[in-house]
Design a protein around this motif. Sequence first.
Motif: not given
Length: 299
Positions: A87-97
């Motif tokens: 979940d943390e990796v996914l949220l980080h990638r979504l926010a970065t995008n």
Amino acid sequence: METREQGPLRIEGTRATVAAPGPVVCLRAEDAAGLGGVETLVIPEEIRSFSGLERLSGLRTVECLGGGDVLGLEEGIAWLAGDTEDDEVLLHRLATNLLASPPMSGTLTAIFAPRLRPPQALPAYGRLLAAIDDLAACSNGRQDSARMNVILCRSYAALKHLEYAFSMGCAAAVPPYPAQTAACYGAARPSPRQQLLYALALGLGNSYETFYTADGPHGYHHMRDWTAYLDFLSGQLHLEDTEELRSLLISLEAAGLLGPAVRSAAAELLARARLTDATACLLALGGAPAADPESEFSL
């Protein structure tokens, strides 16, 4: 009509064509300054990579004539869905995008791409949406009340916006897409009535911010399919016989979004609402048949 060059674009009226000398093109912020009036962007077949669509604030349609991964969607979606179990990796990638590539213009209605696979046909797309759904199910409260909810809802909305834009392009294309590309869309295509409601809703300001911040028990999940989403949009759509509506009809016609079937649906809707000036404008545009004002077209 006067033609001018700005950055990698050749502009004629509300239409811009990518005219850069090389196959890889990026529309920079300084190149897009003052181009809010561009409604259609044409990306020729020889362009192999184009980025910066989000910089055109008034964009309504994109005509992408090449193949491969011209818009970088396959690479981008595969990266976002690279580790959906964390979940943390996914949220980080979504926010970065979201920071690196802000959402497209709220008026973007259709992407005509007869040689591209749409997002919904990419292997990682369904997995990515499911992962966002799972995370959203763990959150509580209004959608714009917490940072995680903002990231999830904006990301989900941006993905569905692209999905619907590709579907609109396939449904409205003349001539129809080649069989190989059309098969990527399956049987679920927006009907003429749905195409009309969607184009009017976005064109009159019911952008993705409208339903991103919508409160209610269903949250943003009304975006999951055309039927539920258009039911939502129909409740937001209040038509009046204004210059704004007439200008929108002219723009939709110029963008290739008012084909004969959609024009007939529009004539029926406008006549039923007794919008005489808008109906006259529509008839002048494309010769849509007069509609019975008592016919069924429920909003």
